[in-house]
Structure formats: C-alpha cells, structure tokens
Design a protein around this motif. Structure first.
Motif, PDB file in Angstrom:
ATOM      1  N   TYR A  44     -14.266  61.787 -20.097  1.00  0.00           N
ATOM      2  CA  TYR A  44     -13.493  61.138 -21.153  1.00  0.00           C
ATOM      3  C   TYR A  44     -13.751  61.849 -22.471  1.00  0.00           C
ATOM      4  CZ  TYR A  44     -12.925  57.735 -17.522  1.00  0.00           C
ATOM      5  OH  TYR A  44     -12.626  57.153 -16.327  1.00  0.00           O
ATOM      6  N   ARG A  45     -12.758  62.552 -22.956  1.00  0.00           N
ATOM      7  CA  ARG A  45     -12.906  63.374 -24.158  1.00  0.00           C
ATOM      8  C   ARG A  45     -12.903  62.556 -25.446  1.00  0.00           C
ATOM      9  NH1 ARG A  45     -14.974  67.750 -22.056  1.00  0.00           N
ATOM     10  NH2 ARG A  45     -13.673  68.653 -20.473  1.00  0.00           N
ATOM     11  N   ASP A  46     -12.340  61.352 -25.439  1.00  0.00           N
ATOM     12  CA  ASP A  46     -12.232  60.572 -26.669  1.00  0.00           C
ATOM     13  C   ASP A  46     -13.488  59.746 -26.955  1.00  0.00           C
ATOM     14  OD1 ASP A  46     -11.664  59.117 -24.400  1.00  0.00           O
ATOM     15  OD2 ASP A  46     -10.336  57.722 -25.431  1.00  0.00           O
ATOM     16  N   ILE A  47     -14.465  59.726 -26.047  1.00  0.00           N
ATOM     17  CA  ILE A  47     -15.694  58.971 -26.223  1.00  0.00           C
ATOM     18  C   ILE A  47     -16.845  59.965 -26.346  1.00  0.00           C
ATOM     19  CG2 ILE A  47     -17.260  57.298 -25.181  1.00  0.00           C
ATOM     20  CD1 ILE A  47     -14.838  56.271 -23.602  1.00  0.00           C
ATOM     21  N   SER A  48     -17.726  59.749 -27.319  1.00  0.00           N
ATOM     22  CA  SER A  48     -18.864  60.644 -27.467  1.00  0.00           C
ATOM     23  C   SER A  48     -20.169  59.873 -27.346  1.00  0.00           C
ATOM     24  CB  SER A  48     -18.806  61.373 -28.808  1.00  0.00           C
ATOM     25  OG  SER A  48     -18.866  60.447 -29.857  1.00  0.00           O
ATOM     26  N   CYS A  49     -21.200  60.534 -26.879  1.00  0.00           N
ATOM     27  CA  CYS A  49     -22.519  59.943 -26.688  1.00  0.00           C
ATOM     28  C   CYS A  49     -23.154  59.655 -28.045  1.00  0.00           C
ATOM     29  CB  CYS A  49     -23.393  60.899 -25.889  1.00  0.00           C
ATOM     30  SG  CYS A  49     -25.092  60.358 -25.717  1.00  0.00           S
TER      31      CYS A  49
ATOM     32  N   HIS B 116     -19.035  64.940 -22.876  1.00  0.00           N
ATOM     33  CA  HIS B 116     -19.112  65.012 -21.423  1.00  0.00           C
ATOM     34  C   HIS B 116     -19.638  63.668 -20.908  1.00  0.00           C
ATOM     35  CE1 HIS B 116     -19.981  67.874 -17.850  1.00  0.00           C
ATOM     36  NE2 HIS B 116     -19.298  66.818 -17.490  1.00  0.00           N
ATOM     37  N   VAL B 117     -18.763  62.664 -20.909  1.00  0.00           N
ATOM     38  CA  VAL B 117     -19.112  61.271 -20.620  1.00  0.00           C
ATOM     39  C   VAL B 117     -18.263  60.760 -19.463  1.00  0.00           C
ATOM     40  CG1 VAL B 117     -19.090  58.949 -21.612  1.00  0.00           C
ATOM     41  CG2 VAL B 117     -19.773  60.862 -23.009  1.00  0.00           C
ATOM     42  N   VAL B 118     -18.876  59.981 -18.557  1.00  0.00           N
ATOM     43  CA  VAL B 118     -18.147  59.387 -17.439  1.00  0.00           C
ATOM     44  C   VAL B 118     -18.403  57.883 -17.394  1.00  0.00           C
ATOM     45  CG1 VAL B 118     -18.149  61.472 -16.026  1.00  0.00           C
ATOM     46  CG2 VAL B 118     -20.029  59.873 -15.831  1.00  0.00           C
ATOM     47  N   LYS B 119     -17.479  57.147 -16.777  1.00  0.00           N
ATOM     48  CA  LYS B 119     -17.666  55.711 -16.599  1.00  0.00           C
ATOM     49  C   LYS B 119     -18.827  55.471 -15.645  1.00  0.00           C
ATOM     50  CE  LYS B 119     -13.022  54.025 -17.459  1.00  0.00           C
ATOM     51  NZ  LYS B 119     -11.899  53.262 -16.905  1.00  0.00           N
TER      52      LYS B 119
END
Length: 99
Positions: free
Chosen positions: A10-15, A22-25
């Motif tokens: 998900y490119r619109d969410i950042s850690c 580079h984030v996944v559900k």
C-alpha cells in the motif's frame, strides 16, 4: 484453496517508525485494520493517536531521571502507573542514549 503470491503493498500508507511505504495489511482487531511494515517489522494501526502529549511523557522521564518514584510520578501527572512504567521501559533508554 489457499491464496498464493505476495501481498499487495500500500503506497498511500507509511510506517510511523521508519517512514517506509512498503506496508501490507496484517489482520483486523475490533474492526480496526492493522498493518505491517516490511522494512522495520513494526505493526501499527493507521492514524492512531497518542492519548498523552509528548510533553507529559518527557516530563515523566525527567522526573524519573531525577530520582522520583514511578508511583509518585503517576500521582503527580495523574497518569496510570502502568503507563508510566511503559514510558520508562520504552523511552527511558532512548533518551539516555541521545543525550
């Protein structure tokens, strides 16, 4: 049959920890979507807010560094004792290293 392949990123969410996209559900708990950062491994909820201001946490850490007990800090700041303990355990070493 089980799903195969890589999970979508998900490119619109950042850690919040490392800032990576580079984030996944990573599951749901009580209706809130959890995410997992593939870079640093941190699990988080998007848009989570801290209950106490950073200034309160920093004040508690300074009080502890000056020799005040956790129970006294809890009473003075009107914060649960477990919260004060968590702050000291989590952030105490970091602030001592950065000073």
């Amino acid at each position: 049959m089980a799903k195969r392949g890589r999970k979508p990123v998900y490119r619109d969410i950042s850690c919040p920890s490392c800032g990576s996209n580079h984030v996944v559900k990573n599951g749901k708990v009580t209706g809130r979507q959890f995410y997992l950062c593939r870079e640093c491994g941190r699990k988080f909820v998007e848009g989570a807010k801290h209950r106490y201001d950073r200034s309160v946490r920093e004040r508690a850490l300074r009080m502890y560094a000056n020799g005040m007990s956790m129970r006294a800090i809890s009473r003075v700041l009107q914060v649960p004792l477990g919260t004060v303990f968590t702050w000291i355990k989590r952030y105490g070493g970091k602030s001592a290293q950065s000073s």
